[in-house]
Design a protein around this motif. Structure first.
Motif, mmCIF file in Angstrom:
data_model
loop_
_atom_site.group_PDB
_atom_site.id
_atom_site.type_symbol
_atom_site.label_atom_id
_atom_site.label_comp_id
_atom_site.label_asym_id
_atom_site.label_seq_id
_atom_site.Cartn_x
_atom_site.Cartn_y
_atom_site.Cartn_z
ATOM 1 N N ASP A 211 10.302 -11.855 -9.564
ATOM 2 C CA ASP A 211 8.979 -12.438 -9.302
ATOM 3 C C ASP A 211 8.741 -13.438 -9.983
ATOM 4 O OD1 ASP A 211 8.503 -10.791 -6.745
ATOM 5 O OD2 ASP A 211 8.398 -9.132 -8.308
ATOM 6 N N HIS B 271 14.864 -6.384 -9.640
ATOM 7 C CA HIS B 271 14.377 -5.298 -9.398
ATOM 8 C C HIS B 271 14.377 -4.894 -7.663
ATOM 9 C CE1 HIS B 271 10.831 -7.701 -9.353
ATOM 10 N NE2 HIS B 271 10.311 -6.830 -8.341
ATOM 11 N N ARG C 64 -0.569 -9.890 -8.790
ATOM 12 C CA ARG C 64 -0.230 -10.815 -9.961
ATOM 13 C C ARG C 64 -1.308 -11.658 -9.987
ATOM 14 N NH1 ARG C 64 4.888 -11.903 -6.601
ATOM 15 N NH2 ARG C 64 5.488 -9.597 -5.706
ATOM 16 N N HIS D 176 15.639 -8.779 -6.383
ATOM 17 C CA HIS D 176 14.896 -10.163 -6.574
ATOM 18 C C HIS D 176 14.192 -10.196 -7.776
ATOM 19 C CE1 HIS D 176 11.688 -7.565 -5.200
ATOM 20 N NE2 HIS D 176 10.917 -8.376 -5.715
HETATM 21 MN MN MN Z 1 8.997 -7.527 -6.964
#
Ligand code: MN
Ligand code: OGA
Length: 286
Positions: free
Chosen positions: A186, A242, A282, A184
């Motif tokens: 992000d 990743h 994040r 996926h």
């Molecule tokens: Mn990730």
């Protein structure tokens, strides 16, 4: 004109390869400073800051920071924690974080279901279905987690050209030995291109695969992540595909983490001895 070869998925075959490879080969083939030293470039730490002792970190002057030559903008910080420090973070992931916030088991679940926990979200909660964060779905990000991430990002950014980041959302992932995390990117955060993502590993080891911004751009690289290791994704790597194709039982885990156990440590050990915990943070909105 695009050719067929440009669209070939180079990610999935390597994911499947590492998912099936014997542990011993994973430890050898996945990149670490010990096995593939030329793939890591040491970044000397010359600027230090004051660190709160409650964060469980070793003195900054002992840290080993590397930029990864195989993925532009990816930094690897080899375990900077004390073993007592790691135990405290594992303990929080087991006893505090799943209780106060959202998890795959529902909200505010209790410890009894620990065996079934897969993720917990903190701060701005991630909406897995719609792949967004909602401004009105927010609980407080634990202070110590904000402080830990800010400290690490500050040290990395003042010694490299990595930008700063203000943590606003965290995902805690709980992996069993057989768990995987599919490929996926992000990209749900407002300014993913310039705001780094920081990711902590605790417990058993993992093979972390990182490829390009599409699955066909390049063959992914496998990195070995061991307990205490930290990666920071910024620049091009921040938007790269990743995955975790493999969790590896670490034969040294007990020695590293739990010599001289007290009763509380025994509870933590009974959970972590066959698990891996990942905390990633994040900046979401600015
Ligand atoms: Mn990730
Ligand atoms: C994630 C992630 C990687 C890991 O949660 O988005 O990529 O190391 N985790 O578990």
């Amino acid at each position: 004109m695009s050719t067929i070869s440009e669209d070939i998925d180079l990610f999935t075959p390597l994911f499947k390869y590492f998912r099936r490879l014997p542990d011993i080969n994973c430890f050898k083939e996945a990149y670490s400073i010990g096995t593939h030293p030329t793939l890591f470039e040491h970044c000397p730490i010359t600027v230090t800051i004051d660190v709160d002792p409650s964060l469980g970190l070793q003195p900054i002057t002992t840290w080993s920071l590397y930029s990864c030559k195989f993925s532009d903008g990816l930094y690897f910080l080899s375990n900077p924690f004390t073993s007592v420090g790691q135990r405290q973070w594992i303990d929080r992931c087991i006893t505090i974080y799943p209780r106060q916030d959202k998890t795959n088991l529902g909200d505010n679940s209790n410890n009894q279901h620990l065996a079934r926990i897969r993720w917990a979200t903190l701060g701005y909660h991630y909406d897995w279905t719609n792949k967004i964060y909602k401004q009105d779905d927010h609980t407080k990000l634990p202070n110590e987690l904000v402080q830990l991430s800010e400290t690490i990002v500050k040290v990395i950014s003042s010694n490299t050209n990595c930008p700063m980041m203000q943590p606003e959302a965290a995902i805690v992932n709980y992996y069993h030995i057989n768990s995987t995390l599919c490929a996926h990117t992000d990209h749900s955060e407002y300014d993913a291109l310039t705001k780094p993502l920081i990711s902590f590993s605790f417990g058993n080891s993992a093979v972390f695969l990182i490829g390009g911004q599409t699955k066909s751009e390049c063959k992914p690289s496998p990195i070995l992540l061991r307990t205490g290791d930290i990666i920071l994704m910024t620049g091009a790597s921040r938007l790269c595909f990743h995955a975790i194709p493999r969790i590896l039982s670490d034969p040294l885990l007990n020695d590293i983490l739990y010599t001289n156990m007290d009763d509380n440590d025994k509870v933590c050990w009974s959970y972590i001895h066959d698990k891996r915990i990942n905390i990633n943070l994040r900046q979401v909105y600015t």
